[in-house]
Design an enzyme around this catalytic site. Structure first.
Site, PDB file in Angstrom:
ATOM      1  N   LEU A  48      -0.382  -2.541   4.052  1.00 51.53           N
ATOM      2  CA  LEU A  48      -1.066  -1.132   4.527  1.00 51.53           C
ATOM      3  C   LEU A  48      -2.089  -1.545   3.271  1.00 51.53           C
ATOM      4  O   LEU A  48      -3.003  -0.759   2.672  1.00 51.53           O
ATOM      5  CB  LEU A  48      -0.667   0.353   4.516  1.00 51.53           C
ATOM      6  CG  LEU A  48       0.504   0.602   6.015  1.00 51.53           C
ATOM      7  CD1 LEU A  48       1.228   1.410   4.959  1.00 51.53           C
ATOM      8  CD2 LEU A  48      -0.439  -0.108   6.878  1.00 51.53           C
ATOM      9  N   GLY A  49      -1.535  -2.670   2.152  1.00 52.02           N
ATOM     10  CA  GLY A  49      -2.299  -2.563   0.791  1.00 52.02           C
ATOM     11  C   GLY A  49      -3.780  -3.026   1.589  1.00 52.02           C
ATOM     12  O   GLY A  49      -3.813  -3.723   2.464  1.00 52.02           O
ATOM     13  N   LEU A  51      -1.431  -8.481  -3.273  1.00 53.62           N
ATOM     14  CA  LEU A  51      -1.992  -9.339  -2.303  1.00 53.62           C
ATOM     15  C   LEU A  51      -2.889 -10.196  -2.566  1.00 53.62           C
ATOM     16  O   LEU A  51      -3.412 -11.271  -2.036  1.00 53.62           O
ATOM     17  CB  LEU A  51      -2.789  -7.743  -0.540  1.00 53.62           C
ATOM     18  CG  LEU A  51      -1.981  -6.900  -0.589  1.00 53.62           C
ATOM     19  CD1 LEU A  51      -2.506  -5.940   0.364  1.00 53.62           C
ATOM     20  CD2 LEU A  51      -1.063  -7.786   0.843  1.00 53.62           C
ATOM     21  N   ASP A  54      -1.811   6.582   3.844  1.00 49.14           N
ATOM     22  CA  ASP A  54      -0.552   6.049   5.240  1.00 49.14           C
ATOM     23  C   ASP A  54       0.774   6.119   4.906  1.00 49.14           C
ATOM     24  O   ASP A  54       2.156   5.240   5.588  1.00 49.14           O
ATOM     25  CB  ASP A  54      -0.802   5.116   5.970  1.00 49.14           C
ATOM     26  CG  ASP A  54      -2.204   5.266   6.291  1.00 49.14           C
ATOM     27  OD1 ASP A  54      -2.643   6.485   6.612  1.00 49.14           O
ATOM     28  OD2 ASP A  54      -2.586   4.297   7.324  1.00 49.14           O
ATOM     29  N   TYR A  63     -15.861  -4.525   3.317  1.00 50.70           N
ATOM     30  CA  TYR A  63     -14.521  -3.635   4.303  1.00 50.70           C
ATOM     31  C   TYR A  63     -14.540  -4.347   5.814  1.00 50.70           C
ATOM     32  O   TYR A  63     -13.395  -4.548   5.601  1.00 50.70           O
ATOM     33  CB  TYR A  63     -14.013  -1.777   3.696  1.00 50.70           C
ATOM     34  CG  TYR A  63     -13.388  -1.743   4.524  1.00 50.70           C
ATOM     35  CD1 TYR A  63     -12.432  -1.778   4.283  1.00 50.70           C
ATOM     36  CD2 TYR A  63     -13.447  -1.061   5.779  1.00 50.70           C
ATOM     37  CE1 TYR A  63     -11.031  -1.410   4.572  1.00 50.70           C
ATOM     38  CE2 TYR A  63     -12.508  -0.212   6.424  1.00 50.70           C
ATOM     39  CZ  TYR A  63     -10.995  -1.010   5.942  1.00 50.70           C
ATOM     40  OH  TYR A  63     -10.020   0.312   6.241  1.00 50.70           O
ATOM     41  N   GLU A  99     -13.294   0.710  11.500  1.00 46.84           N
ATOM     42  CA  GLU A  99     -14.429   0.232  11.024  1.00 46.84           C
ATOM     43  C   GLU A  99     -15.461  -1.779  11.131  1.00 46.84           C
ATOM     44  O   GLU A  99     -16.425  -1.724  10.925  1.00 46.84           O
ATOM     45  CB  GLU A  99     -15.434   0.032   9.564  1.00 46.84           C
ATOM     46  CG  GLU A  99     -14.694   1.572   8.857  1.00 46.84           C
ATOM     47  CD  GLU A  99     -16.249   1.656   8.791  1.00 46.84           C
ATOM     48  OE1 GLU A  99     -17.255   1.382   8.837  1.00 46.84           O
ATOM     49  OE2 GLU A  99     -16.055   3.079   8.882  1.00 46.84           O
ATOM     50  N   THR A 112      -8.811  -1.689  11.513  1.00 47.21           N
ATOM     51  CA  THR A 112     -10.114  -0.362  11.150  1.00 47.21           C
ATOM     52  C   THR A 112     -10.721   0.027  12.622  1.00 47.21           C
ATOM     53  O   THR A 112     -11.286  -1.656  12.243  1.00 47.21           O
ATOM     54  CB  THR A 112     -10.560  -0.138  10.215  1.00 47.21           C
ATOM     55  OG1 THR A 112     -11.292   0.433  10.107  1.00 47.21           O
ATOM     56  CG2 THR A 112     -10.938  -1.746   9.648  1.00 47.21           C
ATOM     57  N   HIS A 151      -8.651   8.509  10.215  1.00 50.23           N
ATOM     58  CA  HIS A 151      -7.147   9.923   9.927  1.00 50.23           C
ATOM     59  C   HIS A 151      -7.080  10.185   8.317  1.00 50.23           C
ATOM     60  O   HIS A 151      -6.738   9.105   7.364  1.00 50.23           O
ATOM     61  CB  HIS A 151      -5.580   8.776  10.398  1.00 50.23           C
ATOM     62  CG  HIS A 151      -5.195   7.685  10.448  1.00 50.23           C
ATOM     63  ND1 HIS A 151      -6.113   6.140  10.686  1.00 50.23           N
ATOM     64  CD2 HIS A 151      -4.248   7.489   9.420  1.00 50.23           C
ATOM     65  CE1 HIS A 151      -5.028   5.591   9.950  1.00 50.23           C
ATOM     66  NE2 HIS A 151      -4.745   5.689   8.900  1.00 50.23           N
ATOM     67  N   LYS A 190     -12.008  -6.949   7.032  1.00 54.96           N
ATOM     68  CA  LYS A 190     -10.948  -6.737   8.186  1.00 54.96           C
ATOM     69  C   LYS A 190     -10.920  -7.446   9.322  1.00 54.96           C
ATOM     70  O   LYS A 190      -9.728  -7.841  10.617  1.00 54.96           O
ATOM     71  CB  LYS A 190     -10.399  -4.662   8.668  1.00 54.96           C
ATOM     72  CG  LYS A 190     -10.301  -4.038   7.727  1.00 54.96           C
ATOM     73  CD  LYS A 190      -8.796  -4.087   7.602  1.00 54.96           C
ATOM     74  CE  LYS A 190      -8.334  -3.193   5.979  1.00 54.96           C
ATOM     75  NZ  LYS A 190      -7.132  -3.338   5.780  1.00 54.96           N
ATOM     76  N   ARG A 233      -4.844  12.090   1.355  1.00 52.20           N
ATOM     77  CA  ARG A 233      -5.908  11.644   1.151  1.00 52.20           C
ATOM     78  C   ARG A 233      -6.977  11.256   0.281  1.00 52.20           C
ATOM     79  O   ARG A 233      -6.693  12.654  -0.297  1.00 52.20           O
ATOM     80  CB  ARG A 233      -6.805  12.455   2.771  1.00 52.20           C
ATOM     81  CG  ARG A 233      -8.233  11.557   2.460  1.00 52.20           C
ATOM     82  CD  ARG A 233      -8.033   9.927   3.673  1.00 52.20           C
ATOM     83  NE  ARG A 233      -8.961   9.782   4.176  1.00 52.20           N
ATOM     84  CZ  ARG A 233      -9.076   8.634   4.712  1.00 52.20           C
ATOM     85  NH1 ARG A 233      -9.383   7.271   4.236  1.00 52.20           N
ATOM     86  NH2 ARG A 233      -9.885   7.292   5.846  1.00 52.20           N
ATOM     87  N   GLY A 274      -0.639   4.192  -1.675  1.00 50.63           N
ATOM     88  CA  GLY A 274      -1.966   4.987  -0.449  1.00 50.63           C
ATOM     89  C   GLY A 274      -1.373   6.618   0.216  1.00 50.63           C
ATOM     90  O   GLY A 274      -0.026   6.577   0.326  1.00 50.63           O
ATOM     91  N   GLY A 315       0.626  -1.198  -0.053  1.00 53.23           N
ATOM     92  CA  GLY A 315       0.356   0.256   0.458  1.00 53.23           C
ATOM     93  C   GLY A 315       0.658   1.360  -0.221  1.00 53.23           C
ATOM     94  O   GLY A 315       0.195   2.166   0.210  1.00 53.23           O
TER      95      GLY A 315
END
Ligand code: NAP
Length: 533
Positions: A282-283, A261, A217, A354, A332, A330, A384, A358, A389, A215, A212
């Protein structure tokens, strides 16, 4: 006007432009260039900017142009530093001898010492020997290619290379006592920096592999780790992914490596090639709305992808696996929350593909820790954000729309649920928590959050206030297409454990970040509009 008067007028205009922006240019350079090169780079920016200003018929007089020059100087400087570092690293690996572990054992300082010794050993060689080493080790030329350049046979080129390498090795090792003395000097004078830096395992510069990397992060984490003396490898997917160039322009020290991934063999190859000390996963398909329209892909990348990466680490790391693993979990996962605020002990109730993917990744991480003893940790990060972003995420969608509205490029912004609230922090602060988790003796799971909650209405208040508008209602339309099939209303985290165990604190407040995002979006939109004219 005489020629002299035109020149005087021009230099007065340049002085005014440079004088007004020198402090912010200096701050920009200082954040990106190692300390002892800062003044040189600032001087270069001044010189090049002035040459260009003096040479073109109608010179630009805005600060963006000046920053463009500074950005190019910084990128050039970093590229040459990276090349020099890579060569030194390869040469030092060639010369790996009895003093090597001590040289590497103090992290970033060890690297400087090593580089100093490489330079000295190179100076001890004859020019022809230096040439062949550079050619083979730096440019990666084969013996046949070297032979073509030297006008000899491949065997003769190989012999020449070996002789040069042996002479280099002798010179490198002969520098040992001086190197050790210099090392001690460095260690004592820079001890505080060393203790804040990387903790090398195995005596060499620590290596990190980040999935990731393109992205938000990934880019902040890479900058943080490079600053701590890590060699950073970022995984990039797809053929000729254009984001790769953006990442390398921004952080030239990152080495990109291919992988996906959804493809186990590519992950095994990446882990095998990089031999990382730390892997940060982080992907993900990270946009909740997209996960509803592509649930299977989301499960594959954000869920099964974690399992594949852990398998790659298990297979390559073998017994006594030393590779440490971070999983980007996360908030979420809490979904339909069972308590407010949420902590490490709050039960999960995900409300999107999602979130469910996770949760699978979270328990898989836990399982590899318990089953195979891998140092694997979950960071349960709450929202964050930053100027990096993606535009699809609601807070960036708002700051970008506000910027465009202020410039007359857009009239309204369409949003879904304004009453949902989130705990928002700054991405730059959150990547520090990821790194701290992997520096612990024992792996564990941590909630990372600010403990403050902001509704979308409040986000609108803050963003519009940044351009002097108090009543945003004429600019916002509600569009049901942006509602989620199952909503998550009240996410707010309790990060007490991260504070106590990791010593982590958020440093930047959400209103500060949002203001910076609006300012940055105005600059970007202005630059885009300027480019179209
Ligand atoms: P982001 O900006 O959306 O980046 C996602 C990254 O995943 C991109 O680099 C993307 O690469 C990569 N990716 C997508 N599919 C992939 C695949 N098949 N193989 C390899 N890489 C793939 O996310 P972020 O905001 O940086 O967040 C980083 C991680 O933290 C994510 O896992 C996210 O779910 C999690 N997280 C984020 C937040 C937050 O508020 N930001 C909060 C909690 C957790 P491409 O550019 O090639 O698409």
């Amino acid at each position: 006007m005489t020629v002299l008067e035109i020149e005087e007028d021009r230099s007065a205009r340049f002085e005014a432009l440079y004088g007004a922006h020198r402090p912010s240019i200096a701050a920009y350079v200082r954040r990106r260039v190692i300390e002892h090169d800062v003044e040189d780079v600032i001087a270069q920016v001044f010189l090049i900017a002035w040459r260009r200003f003096a040479a073109i018929p109608s010179p630009p007089e805005d600060r963006l142009w000046l920053f463009g020059v500074a950005r190019r100087m910084v990128a050039d400087h970093r590229r040459s530093t990276v090349r020099r570092r890579r060569l030194s690293q390869r040469l030092a690996e060639e010369a790996r001898g009895p003093v090597w572990p001590q040289v590497g054992s103090v992290g970033p300082v060890g690297f400087e010492t090593m580089q100093w010794r490489v330079d000295r050993a190179m100076q001890a060689l004859r020019p022809g020997e230096r040439e062949v080493l550079r050619l083979v080790l730096w440019d990666g030329a084969s013996h046949a290619e070297a032979a073509a350049l030297f006008g000899c046979t491949a065997n003769a080129a190989e012999l020449r290379y070996r002789r040069a390498r042996n002479r280099f090795r002798e010179a490198f090792l002969a520098g040992a006592p001086a190197g050790r003395a210099r090392l001690q000097e460095f260690s004592s004078s820079l001890a505080p920096r060393v203790s804040g830096g990387a903790q090398p395992r195995g005596g060499v510069m620590p290596r990190a592999l980040i999935t990731g990397i393109t992205g938000q992060d990934g880019r902040y984490l890479a900058e943080l780790l490079i600053g701590k003396g890590y060699q950073v490898h970022g995984m990039i997917r797809g053929q000729n992914n254009p984001k790769g160039r953006i990442v390398q322009d921004e952080v030239p020290e990152i080495e990109l490596i291919n992988g996906d991934l959804t493809d186990l063999s590519s992950l095994i190859a990446a882990v095998e090639q990089v031999q990382p000390d730390e892997v940060y996963n982080l992907g993900a398909i990270s946009f909740v709305k997209l996960s509803f329209s592509q649930p299977e892909l989301t499960a594959d990348v954000s869920g099964t992808g974690v399992l594949r990466l852990l398998e790659a680490i298990r297979i390559v790391g073998g017994t006594n696996n030393r590779i440490r693993f971070y999983q980007a979990a996360t908030s979420e996962m809490f979904g339909k929350v069972r308590e407010i605020p949420q902590s490490e002990t709050t039960p999960f109730h995900p409300r999107s593909p999602y979130g469910t993917a996770k949760v699978f990744g979270y328990y898989t991480t836990l399982n590899y820790r318990e089953s195979y003893g891998i140092h694997a940790s979950n960071g349960i990060l709450f929202n964050h954000t930053s100027p990096r972003r993606g535009l699809e995420f609601v807070e960036r969608k708002i700051t970008n729309a506000v910027a465009r509205i202020s410039l007359g490029l857009q009239d309204t912004v369409a949003l879904g649920n304004l009453d949902t609230s989130r705990d928002f922090g700054y991405a730059g602060d959150y990547v520090e928590a990821m790194w701290r988790m992997l520096q612990q003796d024992d792996p564990s799971d941590f909630v990372v959050a600010t403990g403050t909650r902001w509704s979308i209405r409040q986000v609108l208040d803050l963003a519009f206030q940044a351009i002097g508008i108090e009543d945003w209602s004429p600019y916002v339309v509600i569009d049901d297409r942006f509602l989620r099939p199952a909503e998550v209303d009240e996410l707010v985290g309790d990060a007490s454990r991260a504070r106590e165990v990791l010593g982590w604190e958020p440093k930047v407040t959400f209103p500060e970040i949002l203001k910076e995002m609006v300012r940055n979006d105005i600059e970007l939109e202005q630059a885009k509009a300027g480019g179209r004219e």
